[in-house]
Design an enzyme around this catalytic site. Structure first.
Site, mmCIF file in Angstrom:
data_model
loop_
_atom_site.group_PDB
_atom_site.id
_atom_site.type_symbol
_atom_site.label_atom_id
_atom_site.label_comp_id
_atom_site.label_asym_id
_atom_site.label_seq_id
_atom_site.Cartn_x
_atom_site.Cartn_y
_atom_site.Cartn_z
ATOM 1 C CB CYS A 168 -0.603 0.246 1.140
ATOM 2 S SG CYS A 168 -0.497 -0.156 3.000
ATOM 3 C CE1 TYR A 169 2.298 4.361 5.288
ATOM 4 C CE2 TYR A 169 2.605 2.073 5.358
ATOM 5 C CZ TYR A 169 2.103 3.011 6.315
ATOM 6 O OH TYR A 169 1.183 2.792 7.082
#
Lengths: 345, 345, 345, 345
Positions: free
Chosen positions: B149-150
């Site tokens: 996600c990051y």
């Protein structure tokens, strides 16, 4: 393709309508208007629409001219003149406000402090929670009065027991809790984040304007006058309403019997979910979708029935139901454009 | 129709995948599995799916057998054996875990404490943020390592300036803030409501496992080694990541120049929204949708560039991007099944 | 007993001051004023004070007349005239606004767009974070410029490394996140609950007015000019600020060394808590209390130091620090009236 | 100084007790125990106490030995044995659990599934909401059964109308909403942040174990058996309970009459605030303090009375009331150590 326009598109219900219409397979969003933001793009007011919707906010007449069907989301007292214009131009109107909901002018006057100016219009209008009133919508219908958020979940939760005559009509108490979008986009101290967050209280206790609308629906279902106590609360979440409904049963009723009755009543309804026994309706399971979840409970110690309904106030309680009414009116499958699955979190 | 199955369907990413696949026009959700809930229905674990999905949770082999394409959402260290099985049966695998993201085995070992057991598999795997790496996905691809996600929002925010050589590769500091779903469905004191609500702090400061994945992407873009400081924070919201990225510019750069560069870079990307100048990316505008919003800023006093990206960690940061990768892999329009409009509230 | 009055008592900082003064053993709340609510009781504006405070809101002159010490919480640009009045009547002033914080008139003009009208007043004013500047408060002090919320936590987090010359003065990047009370009681779309809840973004990127105040403090500590990049974010919680501070170290520094330095620096400070190694500062542990929690971290891969500070923006960041300054000025123990223990939840 | 100890100090109620005792002028926190964290410091479990409380968690016997007065916060079924030990050593016990609340053993057995093992102990125990039962606490009292959170606010809201015989005892319906700390520190899926945040539902509908405790109090006030319907809801806030109480009035009653009655009833009670007419009790106005706020309403259309009470479940609903009981028992002013002013935000 239905050309649909929205008057009052920058309110929360208006924006939600826009969002749903932009992905509807049988309708297109033809025009949007706003009193406060005319001339701006809708996506400037709602940056979530950036790159998705390029429409510029026009005025009421602009929307009527561009649309076959007009959705209006206005403060009460403004819809009669709009309806007259729409009818004059042969346009259909779905009114999300309060002006075409109450059939008794005296009730409208009592609760809203205004009287109907054009009574003839109201004869052409139909108040419609589709699961309860869809047969009333016909070729002659000119206006649909889209139901209020609280009345929708409450009407659906009580319909089967009232039709079956299972509860005493003067015993009904409704304790409802609504997310903050129910209070609209307008600023107020109550909805200022630090005042609203980590706070909770009822408001308009036994004085909320949805009361006569709820009683109108329930009385119609019961076939006799129903008078309720209705207390709404402001819940620190964005979306959703949970209504906890208390009623004295006329005879001993088990949860099993209730579940049987409700499953039968709603077996063909795509948007009413009678939950499995032993579970409880939760607004966290319906947000962003058009469902009304119901759970049924009894208190054998007191002979009371307890019904819990959960809806998303902006979808089944406003814009989603308006789309459902549009679908119904145009002979489309009622689920068209409303197949969103509620996210789990 | 692509027959798609999900291994690890009861985790948050798994459920989100299920929700998206159930409304995908070119895929069907063929099977779901779970280690903890085998034999239950997915809708028992997630009551939001009541009446929508009737699938019963099976096991890994059941999913592989029923699917053309397997999505896996598992703790790290478990995907190699799964990949081997899939390949043996001619099934494609999109792995949402960490095992097929890092091309350098040493980095995997350094950050995860495990070593690759089956190095040959990694040659057949492609790590793919579609906007940056879509050309790597070919007929020969057997596995797609779906990004974390990051790294997704961060990679997209830095790609244009790194490719253009505008920033110093050793100057990049990333301060990221993620909603609580990023921590998964597993219980912990940190994510217990009263401990998490009205609280905020960084975690795994300069030690988060997404660090090497981010550096791998950024180094690829820069054409030289990039070493970052990365500090994630736990944000008391359900969904979304905002990454605030700081970098020293190599020469004077104006916001106008940045916007020109970014609009050009992303003009054909349906999911990257370079916001209007003067606005700021906000996770509240992308939740429940597959967009990556970007805003670009400069600090002329210090010569720094500041980039802000916002994504929904569960959509563009996990399940949505996995669907986008599926679409890409199968030659579909990348937006298929991903046209959700972010709600404004 | 110190007779203390509050000008601007209905703002958030004013109310918090009232709450603290009402329980202070050496001061009494003598009078309160408000421009918007004159004539009402403070407890009508803040029902949380029902039955606790009976004061009626008066005007500026009423407060000055009734008080030995005046606290003012006003928009910038209004405090000079007030200070003049206070001095003329021999009253002390603690100003929670921005007008007596910056010693360089040019900086005030650059960031606030106004110039000092009465320069002579500023010579009698002391800007005071007590832990850093308490020696400057003397018998001759006429005005204390109470620090801003962001500068407090940031100043305390950087003081030891700057004094020790451990970090490069042009390398400091500060990524700060503040609860919504920081935006005050005034209504705005940004702080309207449904827009603010489940949302998150930076604001005033590299343009926030606390920047010169922070640089003034840091430069004083470093003994050389410090220029920072400062980016604040709006965090959907009521209270608290977490500042994550990044700086390049001048030489290799271990976390152990940092902890030693900080424990020594703050060993006699009752309100600065250098947390145990391995833990991280969290605003959830300081809310409603006057502490500044610090945690210290290193990123050996990049040679950076990372400092995290957490305060309650309304207490240590505003009203609590104002009380601490009052205590200091009157020769009381600085902790008088400030011994609140932060609740765990 | 009263030497006070806490058994079960790491639960939420235990921690809140510690926090209050650490600032009590007539008591000192002598010892704390925990089953799960023995040997650790309390401040390691609750970092908010860092630098404030240095006590190490010991065991039950350690606490009894060190204390004059023991507070216990344990799961039900464990307090009798503890009470026996305390009495044997001449120590007083305030039990925050359920074991000394119900005077009728049959009710305890019905709702808790356990029977009293040592009936003689219960004769020496007093159940005490101080405002309603303080006269029962005498020199002979050996144990105080501290009330549950829901029963406290509900008992205080109904006491005046029940004593005055104004409402029908079989008509009472209570719809209560509690913050998540009410569910304790133990982890569960329901209180996992992403499941709890932006969600809302009732639980244990008509089956909550506080029901007999409420009925015991209400029946005592009415002088006749009272049977209620009680439905609690889980509210996504940390602290606070709002109870909305519905009752049929025996005769016509105006809000004015109710307010007169309540003001008279509670005129000498420092912790009960009968709010100004026209306002509504809100948990946001009582959190972190020991108040019970009451607002009174009528529904003339149905002849019902609607009472709203708001408390902080951890203070007036647990630890604060326990301190109030301690004060009462030791002949101190009941407000000692409980003068916290609720923050406005």
């Amino acid at each position: 393709m239905i050309k649909a326009g929205i008057i009052g598109a920058t309110g929360y219900a208006g924006e939600e309508l826009a969002r749903l219409l932009l992905r509807h397979s049988e309708a297109e969003l033809a025009a949007v208007s706003s009193v406060s933001f005319t001339g701006q793009k809708l996506s400037e007011v709602y940056p979530s629409l950036a790159g998705i919707c390029d429409l510029t906010l026009t005025d009421e007449d602009g929307v009527i001219a561009a649309s076959d069907l007009v959705f209006a989301s206005l403060p009460h007292g403004l819809s009669e003149q709009l309806a007259e214009k729409c009818l004059a131009k042969g346009k259909r109107l779905i009114d999300l406000g309060a002006d075409f909901r109450l059939t008794d002018p005296a009730e409208y006057e009592r609760w809203y402090g205004l009287s109907y100016q054009k009574p003839e219009l109201h004869g052409k209008a139909v108040y419609c929670i589709p699961e309860l009133h869809r047969k009333l919508v016909t070729a002659d219908t000119a206006i649909i009065g889209n139901p209020g958020c609280y009345p929708t979940g409450i009407g659906l939760s009580l319909a089967p027991v009232l039709r079956a005559g299972l509860v005493k009509p003067d015993s009904i108490i409704i304790d409802a809790k609504s997310g903050v979008t129910g209070a609209g986009r307008g600023l107020s101290q109550t909805t200022h984040y630090p005042d609203c967050n980590e706070a909770f209280s009822p408001y308009k206790i036994a004085q909320h304007r949805h009361t006569p609308e709820i009683e109108q629906t329930l009385s119609g279902l019961a076939g006799e006058p129903v008078r309720i106590t209705f207390v709404p609360h402001l819940l620190p979440v964005n979306r959703g309403i949970v209504s906890t409904v208390y009623a004295d049963s006329r005879r001993e009723v088990t949860a099993e019997e209730l579940y049987r009755l409700y499953r039968e009543s709603y077996q063909n309804e795509p948007f009413v979910r009678v939950l499995p026994e032993g579970t409880v309706a939760n607004l966290g399971r319906v947000k962003y979708a058009n469902y009304c979840d119901l759970s049924l409970h009894t208190d054998p110690r007191t002979g009371r029935i307890i019904l819990v309904s959960a809806i998303d106030n902006m979808v089944k309680g406003a814009a989603g139901q308006a789309i459902q009414n549009m679908n119904l009116w145009y002979g489309l499958d009622e689920t068209t454009g409303l197949t969103m699955i509620p996210p789990a979190f």
